[in-house]
Design a protein around this motif. Structure first.
Motif, PDB file in Angstrom:
ATOM      1  N   ALA A  64      68.300  44.303  50.014  1.00 36.62           N
ATOM      2  CA  ALA A  64      69.443  43.717  49.231  1.00 36.62           C
ATOM      3  C   ALA A  64      70.237  43.104  50.222  1.00 36.62           C
ATOM      4  N   LEU A  65      70.620  43.361  51.360  1.00 38.92           N
ATOM      5  CA  LEU A  65      71.340  42.506  52.279  1.00 38.92           C
ATOM      6  C   LEU A  65      70.489  41.461  52.909  1.00 38.92           C
ATOM      7  N   GLU A  66      69.107  41.500  53.036  1.00 43.42           N
ATOM      8  CA  GLU A  66      68.412  40.329  53.436  1.00 43.42           C
ATOM      9  C   GLU A  66      68.202  39.120  52.372  1.00 43.42           C
ATOM     10  N   MET A  67      68.059  39.786  50.843  1.00 41.31           N
ATOM     11  CA  MET A  67      68.090  38.752  49.804  1.00 41.31           C
ATOM     12  C   MET A  67      69.621  38.086  49.923  1.00 41.31           C
ATOM     13  N   ASP A  68      70.646  38.650  50.351  1.00 43.60           N
ATOM     14  CA  ASP A  68      71.796  38.009  50.314  1.00 43.60           C
ATOM     15  C   ASP A  68      72.038  37.076  51.594  1.00 43.60           C
ATOM     16  N   GLY A  69      70.947  37.093  52.525  1.00 41.94           N
ATOM     17  CA  GLY A  69      71.082  36.400  53.695  1.00 41.94           C
ATOM     18  C   GLY A  69      71.756  37.161  54.891  1.00 41.94           C
ATOM     19  N   ILE A  70      72.077  38.164  54.818  1.00 37.19           N
ATOM     20  CA  ILE A  70      72.610  39.139  55.770  1.00 37.19           C
ATOM     21  C   ILE A  70      71.855  39.789  56.864  1.00 37.19           C
ATOM     22  N   THR A  71      71.800  39.612  57.995  1.00 37.29           N
ATOM     23  CA  THR A  71      70.940  40.204  59.167  1.00 37.29           C
ATOM     24  C   THR A  71      71.789  41.313  59.705  1.00 37.29           C
ATOM     25  N   VAL A  72      71.078  42.359  59.486  1.00 38.65           N
ATOM     26  CA  VAL A  72      71.709  43.825  60.228  1.00 38.65           C
ATOM     27  C   VAL A  72      70.805  44.233  61.583  1.00 38.65           C
ATOM     28  N   ASP A  73      71.552  44.981  62.052  1.00 37.92           N
ATOM     29  CA  ASP A  73      70.860  45.609  63.413  1.00 37.92           C
ATOM     30  C   ASP A  73      70.177  46.983  62.917  1.00 37.92           C
ATOM     31  N   THR A  74      68.861  46.616  62.864  1.00 33.55           N
ATOM     32  CA  THR A  74      68.064  47.750  62.380  1.00 33.55           C
ATOM     33  C   THR A  74      67.567  48.757  63.419  1.00 33.55           C
ATOM     34  N   THR A  75      68.173  48.531  64.369  1.00 35.79           N
ATOM     35  CA  THR A  75      67.767  49.655  65.750  1.00 35.79           C
ATOM     36  C   THR A  75      68.896  50.645  65.565  1.00 35.79           C
ATOM     37  N   THR A  76      69.999  50.433  64.898  1.00 33.96           N
ATOM     38  CA  THR A  76      71.391  51.299  64.796  1.00 33.96           C
ATOM     39  C   THR A  76      71.781  51.381  63.307  1.00 33.96           C
TER      40      THR A  76
END
Length: 123
Positions: free
Chosen positions: A87-99
């Motif tokens: 859902a975040l990816e679809m909104d163009g939001i990049t998150v830290d997936t290692t934490t």
């Protein structure tokens, strides 16, 4: 226990923060945080156990998804984290997936009314 012998009631949320290896996705560290009640903030007694310490957290942005039920399975957590990430990816939001983090907002074993959430922090 603590240096003053002060009884501190269980508070919510209880925050669990996990760090993963970016290539294997194996969890490399896990930390648990408890909220210090407002009346003790700034003057909390010193913990007796050296592995327990007080850490101030700065205000931060986090993206979350609520998750109910009692003791969700690893598969269910994975599904919800994957859905949140997509859902975040679809909104163009990049998150830290290692934490990532989970938070419990009700006492353990509260049954089907237990409320938990999962979080990603933005990069």
């Amino acid at each position: 226990g603590n240096s003053d012998g002060t009884k501190i009631p269980m508070t919510v949320p209880v925050l669990n923060v996990f760090t993963m290896d970016p290539t294997t996705y194996a969890i490399t560290s896990a930390r648990m945080f408890f909220y210090i009640p407002a009346d003790l903030q700034g003057s909390a007694p010193t913990p007796n156990d050296d592995s327990v310490y007080i850490e101030n957290m700065n205000e931060q942005i986090a993206y979350s998804r609520a998750l109910g039920g009692n003791n969700p399975s690893k598969e269910r957590w994975t599904k919800y984290f994957t859905n949140l990430y997509r859902a975040l990816e679809m909104d163009g939001i990049t998150v830290d997936t290692t934490t990532f983090a989970t938070a419990g907002f009700t006492r353990p074993y509260f049954g089907l009314q237990r409320q938990e959430a999962m979080y990603f922090a933005p990069l």
